[in-house]
Design a protein around this motif. Structure first.
Motif, PDB file in Angstrom:
ATOM      1  N   ASN A  82      -0.476  12.795  -4.825  1.00 59.44           N
ATOM      2  CA  ASN A  82      -0.010  11.414  -4.681  1.00 59.44           C
ATOM      3  C   ASN A  82       0.343  11.088  -3.232  1.00 59.44           C
ATOM      4  O   ASN A  82       0.075   9.986  -2.739  1.00 59.44           O
ATOM      5  CB  ASN A  82       1.210  11.179  -5.578  1.00 59.44           C
ATOM      6  CG  ASN A  82       0.836  11.151  -7.044  1.00 59.44           C
ATOM      7  OD1 ASN A  82      -0.291  10.816  -7.392  1.00 59.44           O
ATOM      8  ND2 ASN A  82       1.752  11.538  -7.919  1.00 59.44           N
ATOM      9  N   ASN A 104      -1.335   8.194  -1.022  1.00 62.67           N
ATOM     10  CA  ASN A 104      -0.530   7.107  -0.455  1.00 62.67           C
ATOM     11  C   ASN A 104      -0.669   7.027   1.059  1.00 62.67           C
ATOM     12  O   ASN A 104      -0.812   5.939   1.632  1.00 62.67           O
ATOM     13  CB  ASN A 104       0.936   7.292  -0.834  1.00 62.67           C
ATOM     14  CG  ASN A 104       1.173   7.065  -2.321  1.00 62.67           C
ATOM     15  OD1 ASN A 104       0.375   6.400  -2.980  1.00 62.67           O
ATOM     16  ND2 ASN A 104       2.235   7.630  -2.872  1.00 62.67           N
ATOM     17  N   ASP A 119       2.849  -1.481 -16.854  1.00 61.99           N
ATOM     18  CA  ASP A 119       3.152  -0.467 -15.834  1.00 61.99           C
ATOM     19  C   ASP A 119       2.652  -0.910 -14.468  1.00 61.99           C
ATOM     20  O   ASP A 119       3.309  -0.675 -13.447  1.00 61.99           O
ATOM     21  CB  ASP A 119       2.500   0.870 -16.203  1.00 61.99           C
ATOM     22  CG  ASP A 119       3.188   1.536 -17.382  1.00 61.99           C
ATOM     23  OD1 ASP A 119       4.312   1.125 -17.707  1.00 61.99           O
ATOM     24  OD2 ASP A 119       2.580   2.460 -17.968  1.00 61.99           O
ATOM     25  N   LEU A 120       1.492  -1.565 -14.436  1.00 63.55           N
ATOM     26  CA  LEU A 120       0.934  -2.036 -13.169  1.00 63.55           C
ATOM     27  C   LEU A 120       1.858  -3.069 -12.528  1.00 63.55           C
ATOM     28  O   LEU A 120       2.129  -3.023 -11.316  1.00 63.55           O
ATOM     29  CB  LEU A 120      -0.453  -2.638 -13.423  1.00 63.55           C
ATOM     30  CG  LEU A 120      -1.264  -3.065 -12.199  1.00 63.55           C
ATOM     31  CD1 LEU A 120      -1.587  -1.871 -11.325  1.00 63.55           C
ATOM     32  CD2 LEU A 120      -2.551  -3.756 -12.645  1.00 63.55           C
ATOM     33  N   GLU A 172       5.097  -3.435 -13.089  1.00 59.82           N
ATOM     34  CA  GLU A 172       6.355  -2.777 -12.715  1.00 59.82           C
ATOM     35  C   GLU A 172       6.197  -1.997 -11.413  1.00 59.82           C
ATOM     36  O   GLU A 172       7.100  -1.995 -10.569  1.00 59.82           O
ATOM     37  CB  GLU A 172       6.802  -1.851 -13.846  1.00 59.82           C
ATOM     38  CG  GLU A 172       7.270  -2.601 -15.089  1.00 59.82           C
ATOM     39  CD  GLU A 172       7.546  -1.673 -16.260  1.00 59.82           C
ATOM     40  OE1 GLU A 172       7.494  -0.437 -16.046  1.00 59.82           O
ATOM     41  OE2 GLU A 172       7.822  -2.162 -17.365  1.00 59.82           O
ATOM     42  N   ARG A 173       5.050  -1.347 -11.236  1.00 56.79           N
ATOM     43  CA  ARG A 173       4.812  -0.622  -9.987  1.00 56.79           C
ATOM     44  C   ARG A 173       4.739  -1.588  -8.812  1.00 56.79           C
ATOM     45  O   ARG A 173       5.207  -1.296  -7.712  1.00 56.79           O
ATOM     46  CB  ARG A 173       3.522   0.187 -10.083  1.00 56.79           C
ATOM     47  CG  ARG A 173       3.665   1.475 -10.844  1.00 56.79           C
ATOM     48  CD  ARG A 173       2.548   2.453 -10.516  1.00 56.79           C
ATOM     49  NE  ARG A 173       1.241   2.002 -10.967  1.00 56.79           N
ATOM     50  CZ  ARG A 173       0.213   1.774 -10.171  1.00 56.79           C
ATOM     51  NH1 ARG A 173       0.344   1.930  -8.859  1.00 56.79           N
ATOM     52  NH2 ARG A 173      -0.952   1.382 -10.664  1.00 56.79           N
ATOM     53  N   ALA A 174       4.097  -2.725  -9.023  1.00 56.02           N
ATOM     54  CA  ALA A 174       4.006  -3.717  -7.959  1.00 56.02           C
ATOM     55  C   ALA A 174       5.393  -4.194  -7.536  1.00 56.02           C
ATOM     56  O   ALA A 174       5.685  -4.334  -6.344  1.00 56.02           O
ATOM     57  CB  ALA A 174       3.152  -4.895  -8.420  1.00 56.02           C
ATOM     58  N   ALA A 213       8.229  -2.518  -7.901  1.00 53.53           N
ATOM     59  CA  ALA A 213       8.979  -1.406  -7.324  1.00 53.53           C
ATOM     60  C   ALA A 213       8.494  -1.046  -5.923  1.00 53.53           C
ATOM     61  O   ALA A 213       9.295  -0.733  -5.037  1.00 53.53           O
ATOM     62  CB  ALA A 213       8.886  -0.185  -8.244  1.00 53.53           C
ATOM     63  N   ASP A 214       7.165  -1.088  -5.706  1.00 50.46           N
ATOM     64  CA  ASP A 214       6.598  -0.601  -4.442  1.00 50.46           C
ATOM     65  C   ASP A 214       6.154  -1.702  -3.493  1.00 50.46           C
ATOM     66  O   ASP A 214       5.693  -1.411  -2.388  1.00 50.46           O
ATOM     67  CB  ASP A 214       5.393   0.305  -4.732  1.00 50.46           C
ATOM     68  CG  ASP A 214       5.767   1.504  -5.583  1.00 50.46           C
ATOM     69  OD1 ASP A 214       6.945   1.888  -5.558  1.00 50.46           O
ATOM     70  OD2 ASP A 214       4.867   2.041  -6.274  1.00 50.46           O
ATOM     71  N   ALA A 252       0.740  -2.858  -5.985  1.00 49.90           N
ATOM     72  CA  ALA A 252       0.200  -1.785  -6.821  1.00 49.90           C
ATOM     73  C   ALA A 252      -1.312  -1.882  -6.813  1.00 49.90           C
ATOM     74  O   ALA A 252      -1.884  -2.973  -6.855  1.00 49.90           O
ATOM     75  CB  ALA A 252       0.730  -1.887  -8.252  1.00 49.90           C
ATOM     76  N   ALA A 304      -4.986  -0.143  -8.453  1.00 51.26           N
ATOM     77  CA  ALA A 304      -5.499   0.630  -9.581  1.00 51.26           C
ATOM     78  C   ALA A 304      -7.005   0.472  -9.675  1.00 51.26           C
ATOM     79  O   ALA A 304      -7.566  -0.528  -9.222  1.00 51.26           O
ATOM     80  CB  ALA A 304      -4.845   0.189 -10.891  1.00 51.26           C
TER      81      ALA A 304
END
Length: 768
Positions: free
Chosen positions: A118, A122, A315-316, A318-320, A322-323, A326, A328
């Protein structure tokens, strides 16, 4: 991440780099991980090759990780470099970070591999995004429109030269200044009340009057929009002059048409719950839904059922959140139910107060590109594997020149193959009628461990298939389903069996145990079969040489009444025939010279040529009266040719009515039982009459003959033997050059060329 990622793993522990590469490449199909045990050579590769990321150990014998890091930074200051080491402490981490390492991870278990993958993904994505951003700035710099970027306080952080020229300021003068500098006091209120709110809500387009540094006014077509990071993008076109205005308007229309025609990207907005708010033409083209059909629908509409069940759409989002964004890749579903491979970027959108307003979603159809990348990757892997196997074959051939035994040849093949590709170890061995594989030599593992592995692997069916078909066979191994308790054995995913075969005789097998469960390509399989046939030829050659040099041999006597054997019918109806010489002329074909007694050669020719196993028959000499002579018969299937292919030296045959008796010698070290079994399989009516150890003295001229034979090609030697036994050198000649050439299936000119070289070699050896 859509493009391939090339990683250089610098670590002196080869096994660790192999396991790391296997995990990363299995979990991340875009990864290509190349191990390099030598830090100095790794620096050279960094200067000469392009890598996306470097993973390095901290403690290495040739050069410390810190020294390697410092020199690597001189090659590429921005290249992601991750320390992945067993040594760990805060002091070590601090020292590495101070020296410029991108990240620092410890080897603490399986989960660290996932973390490492990961981190690589990244950091490479971050670097590529920065490079893309720089390229974007370069494009902006070349643009004719005046483009500027302002921060969330409204101050210029960037302008291109066109914008600076438009307002009459130098770029350095504008940086850090508030946008109010360029507006008349009476125009600023409209900016605050209309333009900026509209820019927040999707963008604003209209006309703006800028006040230049020299006090002049300039009328522009002007647009404002916010990026996902909260920066304000300003694009302005000077329309003060009517003619220039018409040109700019025309170009603007052309630009809008071009944008409308691009359907490669689907760009649309989502609300905070993930429901579609806006929809563009590209989205309709890619996803298949019209705006009326899709607005208000959740993005799970575009995902496969399995992903929806797994919660991937949410989930996609939520990741966007958080980070900050996102990314994918995966299969998406069109309106008609068809699937396409999509690259998706989701970015959260906020208002000026920082309140989450929704998401911007960009989708690109990557189906064709992914197929091309997979095809190119497969082609590169196939080419690399084929080149690797060709190198192995060349090296095996070079080594076989100095090999004097079957054990030497098998050892060379095993060691060379172990040094290539994903093979953990290689072994050679024998097999029995049950298909059991018995290890004789091992490379890359000790013999006891190899024996343990093959005592536990159920390979009988695959072994039998390889032996019976003379083909390379692959058996996949489920290590969890097989009771293997050995460090190397647990890593086995497949076993490749290579038969060591010459003509119809298999001398043994080489087995390659691999960490890869993938199938063999046609080129790899062909190259491995070439390795097996080359080794089989070498084994036959050394055993034949040993037979020629032996003072004692094993004499085998066979009898057969097989009517399909053309030599059985030589004297059908009376008389007798004996073998004069057996000459190999092509693969699987032999020229048999036989002396007939009490039977007409001409009549025999007609009888023999009716047999499919005899491709030709020629009368070399006929005695006065026609009841005897010499016959040349080309056979492709006979007991004598089978024995010769198996490495036996056939020196006597006796043919009587309906029966053929063959006497052949084999080396004392030969596997007689296997040879006899092979005869029984190929010729069911043949039987072994006797077997005994006999002394056969080596002829005085044998040394000269061996030297000559070693210097001639098979075809040159065959031409010399055929000429001699065909009576070409007798006076008068029994056969002309054309006759001998015809029996060999070659042209007269080719025969003369082979014969001249052979005679010159013989005379040179005798008289020099």
């Amino acid at each position: 991440m859509t493009a391939s990622v090339r990683v250089l793993h610098v670590d002196d522990d080869r096994e660790f780099t192999s396991l790391t590469a296997a995990y990363l490449e299995e979990e991340h199909e875009e990864f290509t991980v190349e191990g390099e045990p030598d830090a100095a050579r790794a620096l050279t590769r960094l200067r000469e090759e392009a890598f996306d990321c470097v993973v390095s150990d901290y403690e290495m014998p040739q050069m410390s990780g810190l020294d390697f890091l410092r020199e690597a930074r001189e090659v590429d200051p921005d290249l992601p470099i991750i320390f992945f080491t067993g040594r760990g402490s805060e002091d070590v981490a601090a020292e590495a970070i101070s020296a410029g390492v991108t990240d620092y991870l410890q080897k603490r278990g399986h989960e660290q591999y996932a973390l490492l993958g990961n981190r690589i993904r990244n950091y490479v994505a971050k670097r590529r995004a920065e490079e893309e951003r720089l390229r974007g700035y370069e494009a902006i710099e070349r643009a004719r429109e005046g483009i500027s970027i302002l921060d969330d306080e409204g101050r210029f952080v960037y302008t291109n030269r066109a914008f600076a020229d438009l307002v009459g300021y130098g770029r350095e003068e504008l940086l850090g200044q508030h946008w109010e500098l360029l507006y008349r006091e009476q125009d600023r209120e409209q900016v605050y009340e209309e333009q900026l709110p509209a820019a927040t809500d999707g963008g604003w387009t209209g006309r703006t009057v800028f006040q230049r540094k020299d006090g002049d006014l300039v009328l522009t077509n002007h647009s404002l929009s916010y990026t996902d990071e909260g920066e304000l993008i300003s694009v302005a076109q000077d329309i003060t002059d009517d003619e220039r205005r018409r040109r700019e308007l025309l170009e603007a229309k052309r630009f809008e048409s071009l944008v409308g025609a691009v359907t490669e990207y689907a760009v649309f907005m989502l609300d905070t719950e993930g429901r579609v708010v806006t929809w563009n033409d590209g989205a309709e083209e890619i996803e298949g839904y019209t705006q009326e059909e899709v607005v208000g629908e959740h993005i799970s509409l575009f995902h496969t059922a399995d992903e929806v069940d797994a919660g991937a759409p949410d989930d996609l989002l939520e990741r966007a959140l958080a980070d900050g964004s996102a990314e994918a890749e995966g299969w998406r579903v069109r309106r008609d139910g068809g699937r396409f491979w999509a690259h998706v970027v989701v970015t959260p959108v906020y208002d000026d107060d920082g309140t989450h307003q929704g998401f911007a979603k960009v989708t690109r159809d990557m189906t064709e590109r992914r197929a091309r990348e997979n095809e190119l990757k497969a082609q590169r892997e196939t080419l690399a594997a084929a080149n690797r196997m060709k190198a192995v074959l060349r090296d095996v051939l070079r080594r076989m020149v100095d090999d004097s035994s079957r054990a030497d040849i098998e050892r060379d093949v095993c060691e060379r193959l172990t040094a290539e590709g994903p093979y953990l170890f290689a072994v050679s061995g024998d097999y029995d009628e049950t298909g059991r594989f018995a290890v004789r030599h091992a490379s890359g593992i000790d013999a006891d461990a190899a024996t343990y592995v093959f005592d536990h692997l159920p390979v009988a069916t695959t072994v039998a298939r390889a032996v019976e078909g003379g083909t390379v066979e692959v058996q996949h191994v489920d290590s969890e389903a097989v009771d293997l308790d050995h460090e190397l054995a647990e890593a086995i995913r497949s076993v490749v069996f290579i038969p060591l075969t010459y003509q119809d005789t298999t001398y043994g097998l080489v087995a390659l145990c691999s960490t890869s469960a993938s199938y063999l390509t046609d080129d790899e399989r062909s190259a491995l079969e070439d390795v097996g046939s080359t080794a089989g030829y070498g084994i036959r050659a050394v055993e034949t040489e040993r037979l020629l040099q032996a003072d004692g041999v094993v004499e085998l006597v066979f009898e057969t009444t097989d009517a399909d054997d053309p030599l059985v019918g030589l004297v059908d109806g009376g008389g007798a025939a004996r073998l004069d010489r057996l000459v190999p002329i092509n693969e699987g074909q032999y020229l048999v010279y036989a002396t007939l007694d009490g039977v007409s050669p001409a009549a025999t020719v007609a009888a023999v040529t009716s047999n499919p196993a005899a491709t030709d028959a020629t009368v070399v000499h006929e005695d006065d009266g026609g009841d005897g002579g010499v016959l040349a018969v080309t056979v492709c299937r006979s007991l004598v040719s089978h024995l010769a292919d198996a490495g036996a030296k056939v020196h006597t045959t006796e043919t009587t009515d309906d029966s053929l008796r063959v006497v052949a010698d084999v080396s004392p070290t030969a596997d007689v039982a296997r040879l006899v079994d092979g005869v029984g399989t190929a010729f069911p009516t043949a039987r072994l009459v006797s077997k005994r150890q006999v002394a056969r003295p080596v002829k005085r001229t044998r040394a000269v003959a061996e030297t000559v034979e070693s210097q001639l090609t098979e075809r040159q030697l065959a031409a010399l033997q055929a000429a001699y036994h065909g009576g070409y050198f007798e006076r008068p000649r029994r056969q002309t050059a054309e006759d001998v050439a015809e029996t060999m299936g070659i042209s007269a000119s080719t025969f003369h060329q082979h014969l001249r070289i052979a005679l010159e070699t013989v005379l040179t050896e005798l008289f020099d």
